[in-house]
Structures are given as C-alpha cells and as structure tokens.
Motif scaffolding. Structure first.
Motif, PDB file in Angstrom:
ATOM      1  N   ASP A 193      -0.178 -12.734  17.000  1.00 20.40           N
ATOM      2  CA  ASP A 193       1.125 -12.749  16.335  1.00 20.40           C
ATOM      3  C   ASP A 193       1.203 -11.721  15.208  1.00 20.40           C
ATOM      4  O   ASP A 193       2.236 -11.062  15.027  1.00 20.40           O
ATOM      5  CB  ASP A 193       1.414 -14.143  15.781  1.00 20.40           C
ATOM      6  CG  ASP A 193       1.667 -15.164  16.879  1.00 20.40           C
ATOM      7  OD1 ASP A 193       1.974 -14.734  18.017  1.00 20.40           O
ATOM      8  OD2 ASP A 193       1.547 -16.368  16.607  1.00 20.40           O
ATOM      9  N   ALA A 194       0.113 -11.577  14.460  1.00 20.86           N
ATOM     10  CA  ALA A 194       0.116 -10.644  13.336  1.00 20.86           C
ATOM     11  C   ALA A 194       0.230  -9.198  13.813  1.00 20.86           C
ATOM     12  O   ALA A 194       0.990  -8.403  13.246  1.00 20.86           O
ATOM     13  CB  ALA A 194      -1.156 -10.825  12.512  1.00 20.86           C
ATOM     14  N   VAL A 195      -0.499  -8.840  14.849  1.00 15.66           N
ATOM     15  CA  VAL A 195      -0.469  -7.465  15.361  1.00 15.66           C
ATOM     16  C   VAL A 195       0.892  -7.136  15.941  1.00 15.66           C
ATOM     17  O   VAL A 195       1.477  -6.081  15.652  1.00 15.66           O
ATOM     18  CB  VAL A 195      -1.576  -7.256  16.407  1.00 15.66           C
ATOM     19  CG1 VAL A 195      -1.398  -5.906  17.107  1.00 15.66           C
ATOM     20  CG2 VAL A 195      -2.953  -7.333  15.759  1.00 15.66           C
ATOM     21  N   ILE A 196       1.437  -8.039  16.754  1.00 19.85           N
ATOM     22  CA  ILE A 196       2.754  -7.795  17.344  1.00 19.85           C
ATOM     23  C   ILE A 196       3.809  -7.721  16.249  1.00 19.85           C
ATOM     24  O   ILE A 196       4.723  -6.885  16.297  1.00 19.85           O
ATOM     25  CB  ILE A 196       3.097  -8.891  18.369  1.00 19.85           C
ATOM     26  CG1 ILE A 196       2.146  -8.804  19.563  1.00 19.85           C
ATOM     27  CG2 ILE A 196       4.549  -8.755  18.849  1.00 19.85           C
ATOM     28  CD1 ILE A 196       2.357  -9.896  20.595  1.00 19.85           C
ATOM     29  N   GLY A 197       3.689  -8.582  15.246  1.00 18.34           N
ATOM     30  CA  GLY A 197       4.636  -8.559  14.143  1.00 18.34           C
ATOM     31  C   GLY A 197       4.618  -7.242  13.392  1.00 18.34           C
ATOM     32  O   GLY A 197       5.676  -6.686  13.050  1.00 18.34           O
ATOM     33  N   ASP A 198       3.429  -6.715  13.138  1.00 19.95           N
ATOM     34  CA  ASP A 198       3.321  -5.426  12.442  1.00 19.95           C
ATOM     35  C   ASP A 198       3.901  -4.289  13.277  1.00 19.95           C
ATOM     36  O   ASP A 198       4.587  -3.403  12.753  1.00 19.95           O
ATOM     37  CB  ASP A 198       1.853  -5.135  12.117  1.00 19.95           C
ATOM     38  CG  ASP A 198       1.396  -5.838  10.846  1.00 19.95           C
ATOM     39  OD1 ASP A 198       2.252  -6.481  10.198  1.00 19.95           O
ATOM     40  OD2 ASP A 198       0.207  -5.745  10.513  1.00 19.95           O
ATOM     41  N   LEU A 199       3.640  -4.300  14.564  1.00 22.22           N
ATOM     42  CA  LEU A 199       4.181  -3.266  15.441  1.00 22.22           C
ATOM     43  C   LEU A 199       5.710  -3.318  15.483  1.00 22.22           C
ATOM     44  O   LEU A 199       6.387  -2.288  15.420  1.00 22.22           O
ATOM     45  CB  LEU A 199       3.613  -3.415  16.854  1.00 22.22           C
ATOM     46  CG  LEU A 199       2.179  -2.939  17.066  1.00 22.22           C
ATOM     47  CD1 LEU A 199       1.729  -3.260  18.487  1.00 22.22           C
ATOM     48  CD2 LEU A 199       2.046  -1.454  16.796  1.00 22.22           C
ATOM     49  N   GLU A 200       6.248  -4.521  15.558  1.00 25.00           N
ATOM     50  CA  GLU A 200       7.704  -4.672  15.595  1.00 25.00           C
ATOM     51  C   GLU A 200       8.340  -4.223  14.281  1.00 25.00           C
ATOM     52  O   GLU A 200       9.414  -3.599  14.275  1.00 25.00           O
ATOM     53  CB  GLU A 200       8.068  -6.121  15.905  1.00 25.00           C
ATOM     54  CG  GLU A 200       7.746  -6.538  17.327  1.00 25.00           C
ATOM     55  CD  GLU A 200       8.138  -7.975  17.608  1.00 25.00           C
ATOM     56  OE1 GLU A 200       8.446  -8.711  16.637  1.00 25.00           O
ATOM     57  OE2 GLU A 200       8.145  -8.378  18.793  1.00 25.00           O
TER      58      GLU A 200
END
Length: 224
Positions: free
Chosen positions: A30-37
């Motif tokens: 969730d953290a990685v996808i959130g940062d990318l978004e």
C-alpha cells in the motif's frame, strides 16, 4: 510514505497497480503504490505530457516487479519455467520424431479438454474451479486448509477426467478402425488412423501431468 493519494484518472493505471499488488510484499504494498500514485498526481499538476507520465509509471512498475517477483512469486516462476521446459522438450521430440502438425488435431482436442473441464466443474463448482487456479499462481496470499484441499481436488478431478476421456475415446477409435478397415486397406490405413486415434490419450496425458504438478504445488502449501 503515503498509503493513498487523489490520483487523477486513476483508471489509466489500474493494470499497473494490479501488477504491483500481485508482485509486492504485503508489508510495503500500500505504501509503495500510494507513493507512486502521489508522484503521478504531482507530475500531472506540473503539466507534463500524459504519455510521458504513464511511461514513467509503467517504468517504475516494471522495475519494482523485476526486483520483488523472484521473492514474492518464486513458486509460480518455477512452476511456469517447468512448464516451459516441458513444452520445449515435447516440441523437440515432435520435431525429431515427425512433422509437428501430426500431433495437432482439433477434433481430438475437443474430445478431451471440454469434457474434462465440465467434469471438474460438475464434481466441484465453478467457484472452486476458478479459485484453484488462483491458488496455484499465488505465493503471497495465505489460504486455509479447506481451500487448499478443495483446490487440490479440482486438479485431481481435472487431470483424471482428461486421462479417462483420452483413453476412452482412443479405445472408441480403435474399435471403429477394427470395424471399418478391410484387409486390403489395412497396411495403408492403419498407420495414419492409429496416429490420430492415439492423440486423444496423448492430450489427456499432458493435462494429467500438468494437473499433477499443480496439485503437488498445492500439497506443498498444505505441508508448510
């Protein structure tokens, strides 16, 4: 790190996010996808070309997938590699033994694959049938013992049904040959007719082998 962001036109990257969800460890997903978004959104606000932003997003996605897949999806990768090696050796054997087209017969395939699938669904259920394939390809998700047993049963029924369908239809072909080939035609007809009749058993054996490997992959999850 941020677990979510107001990504504009988020549907554009839905496939990339699905790939990330599949290959990233649950602890950082969730953290990685959130940062990318969030970075995607900031690039939109800066007025960068949409195609350039999407290219950047996919580049980051593939970099992360390449980094984490050997760890999170190791079992699936080995399963796919084993299938590739098996198919490659099978094609090599076909090429060395005869023309590859001699091993391809659509009517024979139709006598094996659809009935085996229908038997597997009838013996279990459509939900269990589709779930079983997800169970094989997933290394990240933890499954209950009941789910694993059901999935293993699906592949057992599918493999056995394919083998039985292939064997029975091969026997039917042999009976048909014996009943319709005259003594004068025997030497010229028996070879090609026998080759076609045995293809159903050949297809069934292939399905049985793949299902056996899939069932053993699920068995390893039961033992862990």
């Amino acid at each position: 790190m941020h677990s979510s962001s107001p990504l504009k036109n988020k549907h554009e990257m839905v496939l990339a996010n699905k790939l990330l969800s599949w290959c990233l460890p649950a602890s950082i997903r969730d953290a990685v996808i959130g940062d990318l978004e969030e970075t995607y959104y900031l690039k939109q606000q800066q007025g960068l070309a949409p195609i350039a932003i999407q290219y950047w997003y996919w580049q980051q996605t593939f970099n992360l997938a390449y980094r984490f897949m050997p760890t999170t999806q190791r079992g699936l990768i080995m399963f796919i590699l084993s299938l590739i090696v098996f198919m490659s050796m099978m094609v090599f054997g076909m090429v060395m033994g005869a023309d590859v087209t001699a091993f391809i017969d659509v009517p024979s395939a139709m006598l094996v694959f659809p009935p085996a699938i229908f038997f597997a669904i009838a013996a279990t259920s459509w939900q269990e049938f589709t779930f079983a394939f997800g169970c094989v390809v997933s290394d990240e998700r933890s499954f209950s013992e009941r789910e694993l047993v059901q999935s293993k049963r699906v592949f057992s029924v599918l493999g056995n049904s394919a083998l039985w369908c292939g064997g029975i239809t091969t026997l039917i072909g042999w009976v048909a040959m014996a009943s319709n080939i005259s003594a004068q035609e025997f030497s010229s007809v028996i070879g090609p007719a026998f080759a076609v009749s045995i293809l159903t058993f050949y297809y069934g054996a292939i399905v049985k082998l793949i299902c056996y490997v899939a069932a053993q992959r699920i068995e390893s999850k039961l033992l862990n």
